[in-house]
Write a protein that holds these residues in place. Structure first.
Motif, short mmCIF file in Angstrom:
data_model
loop_
_atom_site.label_atom_id
_atom_site.label_comp_id
_atom_site.label_asym_id
_atom_site.label_seq_id
_atom_site.Cartn_x
_atom_site.Cartn_y
_atom_site.Cartn_z
N PRO A 161 51.07 -0.55 1.15
CA PRO A 161 52.20 -1.17 0.91
C PRO A 161 53.14 -1.29 1.83
O PRO A 161 54.23 -1.65 2.70
CB PRO A 161 52.30 -0.59 -0.07
CG PRO A 161 50.73 -0.34 -0.69
CD PRO A 161 50.18 0.12 0.62
N ASP A 162 53.28 0.36 1.99
CA ASP A 162 54.34 0.58 3.19
C ASP A 162 54.42 -0.16 4.54
O ASP A 162 55.35 -0.40 5.36
CB ASP A 162 55.41 2.01 3.50
CG ASP A 162 54.00 2.91 4.17
OD1 ASP A 162 52.44 2.14 3.14
OD2 ASP A 162 54.26 4.33 4.05
N GLN B 71 63.81 6.45 -11.55
CA GLN B 71 64.05 7.72 -11.65
C GLN B 71 63.15 8.81 -10.61
O GLN B 71 63.47 9.55 -9.85
CB GLN B 71 63.61 9.24 -12.69
CG GLN B 71 63.82 10.29 -12.79
CD GLN B 71 65.31 10.65 -12.36
OE1 GLN B 71 66.67 9.74 -13.40
NE2 GLN B 71 65.32 10.97 -11.19
N ARG B 72 61.88 7.77 -10.24
CA ARG B 72 60.56 8.34 -9.25
C ARG B 72 61.50 8.59 -7.90
O ARG B 72 61.57 9.45 -7.23
CB ARG B 72 59.63 8.07 -9.32
CG ARG B 72 58.39 8.66 -10.83
CD ARG B 72 57.28 7.88 -10.66
NE ARG B 72 56.96 6.75 -10.49
CZ ARG B 72 56.84 6.05 -10.98
NH1 ARG B 72 56.71 6.49 -12.17
NH2 ARG B 72 56.66 4.65 -10.90
N LEU B 73 61.88 6.86 -7.81
CA LEU B 73 62.54 7.09 -6.47
C LEU B 73 63.83 7.69 -6.77
O LEU B 73 63.83 8.25 -5.37
CB LEU B 73 62.76 5.19 -6.50
CG LEU B 73 61.97 4.57 -6.67
CD1 LEU B 73 62.79 2.88 -6.61
CD2 LEU B 73 61.07 4.51 -5.39
N ASP C 218 53.08 0.57 -5.62
CA ASP C 218 53.89 0.29 -6.01
C ASP C 218 55.56 0.70 -5.22
O ASP C 218 55.99 0.36 -4.42
CB ASP C 218 54.36 0.24 -7.18
CG ASP C 218 53.30 -1.20 -8.04
OD1 ASP C 218 53.30 -2.29 -6.94
OD2 ASP C 218 53.29 -1.76 -9.15
N ASP C 219 55.66 1.98 -5.54
CA ASP C 219 56.34 2.76 -5.23
C ASP C 219 56.76 3.77 -3.49
O ASP C 219 57.57 2.73 -3.25
CB ASP C 219 56.69 4.47 -5.91
CG ASP C 219 56.62 4.16 -7.18
OD1 ASP C 219 56.71 3.07 -7.94
OD2 ASP C 219 56.76 5.19 -7.64
N MET C 220 55.42 3.47 -3.40
CA MET C 220 55.21 3.30 -1.33
C MET C 220 56.27 2.12 -0.67
O MET C 220 56.92 2.05 -0.26
CB MET C 220 53.85 3.20 -1.26
CG MET C 220 53.70 3.62 0.04
SD MET C 220 51.85 3.73 0.18
CE MET C 220 51.22 5.19 -0.52
N ALA C 221 56.20 0.35 -1.58
CA ALA C 221 56.17 -0.32 -1.02
C ALA C 221 57.88 -0.21 -0.98
O ALA C 221 58.27 -0.98 -0.20
CB ALA C 221 55.41 -2.07 -1.32
N LEU C 222 58.09 -0.05 -2.28
CA LEU C 222 59.62 0.18 -2.53
C LEU C 222 60.20 0.58 -1.99
O LEU C 222 61.69 0.33 -1.67
CB LEU C 222 60.21 -0.06 -4.63
CG LEU C 222 58.84 -1.04 -5.41
CD1 LEU C 222 59.13 -0.17 -6.90
CD2 LEU C 222 59.88 -1.55 -5.12
N PRO D 120 51.73 3.55 -9.66
CA PRO D 120 52.29 4.02 -8.67
C PRO D 120 52.77 4.39 -7.26
O PRO D 120 53.23 4.12 -6.44
CB PRO D 120 53.24 5.04 -9.47
CG PRO D 120 52.93 4.54 -11.00
CD PRO D 120 51.82 4.73 -10.93
N LYS D 121 51.18 4.85 -7.20
CA LYS D 121 50.94 4.77 -5.72
C LYS D 121 51.48 3.74 -4.73
O LYS D 121 51.01 4.98 -3.12
CB LYS D 121 49.67 5.72 -5.89
CG LYS D 121 49.28 7.28 -6.70
CD LYS D 121 48.05 7.32 -6.13
CE LYS D 121 46.64 6.86 -6.95
NZ LYS D 121 47.22 6.49 -8.39
#
Length: 329
Positions: A217-218, A271-273, A242-246, A239-240
């Motif tokens: 994603p990134d 919070q993770r971000l 989605d968060d990578m893209a965000l 999250p693995k």
């Protein structure tokens, strides 16, 4: 062209105008300057026409085009550029079929320079924004690079229309919801790219008109969202991914960044971000839960809510104060 999909309305209209001009067919460009009441087409809408009656685009949804073409063929419009008003009184609005007593003001200008049209088309091919600024009195045209500015602006001494790349939508995840989001995105003329490195999802993706990439994603964000007409939607619930893209999308020039999830899960994501070093200024850009609050539950309804919010923001229609977003758990 580079093979990517560009905005069909503007690109097709400019290509038609360029071809007609090269063939010596004396095309004219018509731009909606202002509207009053309930007009079918918004300011900035375009039509290109020739004296033989050929035309492409629309300035009224069919209400005034026939009269406009007849006036151009007969020479009644006179020397160009010129401004035209339709629906200045109720009788005329009724005659031309303008709804609810609507009124519109048009600018008609002669197209004479193929190099100008080639430059606009090249900008769209190269994913660059280019502003076309015309003096409505003299017809003098200037082209300049454009930034994050309104697509259309009309003043007494200048009319500015921004041309550029298609609005691109990058969907993270090739799941059920992405199928509905991508179909609606295509209907709204987005260039839709779907990213999913998971083989079990990627192999079953079948939405004609979209492009599937299996990048992480990134990497997909870096490769496909390099301009301010980009939309990034994280739709996997993983999250693995989605968060990578965000992480990359929130630091980019993307116009809209959104993610699905319940309110609780979205707060956990924020919070993770934060823990990964994303500043609050970037987190404020995140639309999560994504979409307008229309009581959505099914994937088609959630897709409608997502595209409705993006459309509202594109049209500079801010959501009502105090409205809570939908929860797409």
């Amino acid at each position: 062209m580079n093979g990517s999909r560009v905005c069909s309305d503007d690109y097709g209209l400019l290509t038609t105008a360029r071809d007609w001009l090269a063939a010596g067919r004396q095309p004219a460009l018509v731009t909606v300057l202002k509207t009053w009441g309930s007009s079918p087409r918004p300011p900035g809408s375009l039509l290109v026409m020739c004296r033989d009656g050929s035309h492409a685009g629309s300035v009224s949804g069919g209400c005034v085009e026939e009269d406009l073409l007849a006036r151009y063929r007969s020479g009644e419009l006179g020397e160009l550029p010129t401004r035209i008003d339709y629906g200045v009184n109720r009788e005329e609005a009724t005659r031309f079929g303008l709804p609810c007593g609507g009124r519109l003001e048009l600018l008609v200008e002669a197209l004479t320079d193929t190099a100008e049209l080639d430059a606009l088309l090249a900008a769209m091919d190269g994913h660059r924004l280019l502003a076309r600024e015309v003096d409505p009195a003299s017809g003098r045209v200037q082209l300049r690079p454009a930034g994050p500015e309104p697509t259309f602006a009309c003043g007494e001494s200048s009319v500015i229309r921004v041309f550029g790349p298609a609005w691109r939508m990058l969907l993270i995840g090739a799941g059920h919801l992405s199928q509905y989001v991508s179909r609606l995105g295509l209907m709204l003329d987005f260039d839709v790219i779907v990213c999913d490195p998971r083989e079990e999802y990627a192999r079953d993706w079948q939405v004609p008109g979209t492009r599937l990439v299996t990048l992480m994603p990134d990497d997909a964000v870096a490769a496909h969202t390099g301009h301010s007409r980009s939309i990034v939607l994280a739709l996997t619930h993983d999250p693995k991914l989605d968060d990578m893209a965000l992480l990359d999308a929130l630091a980019s020039d993307a116009f809209y960044v959104g993610a699905i999830g319940s309110h609780r899960n979205c707060e956990l994501r924020r919070q993770r971000l934060r823990d990964l070093g994303v500043p609050e200024t970037q987190l404020q850009r995140l639309h999560a839960p994504v979409g307008l609050p229309i009581g959505s539950h099914t994937p088609p309804e959630i897709a409608v809510a997502i595209l409705a919010e993006i459309t509202a923001l594109r049209n500079a229609a801010a959501p009502a104060a105090g409205v809570h977003r939908i929860s797409a758990a």
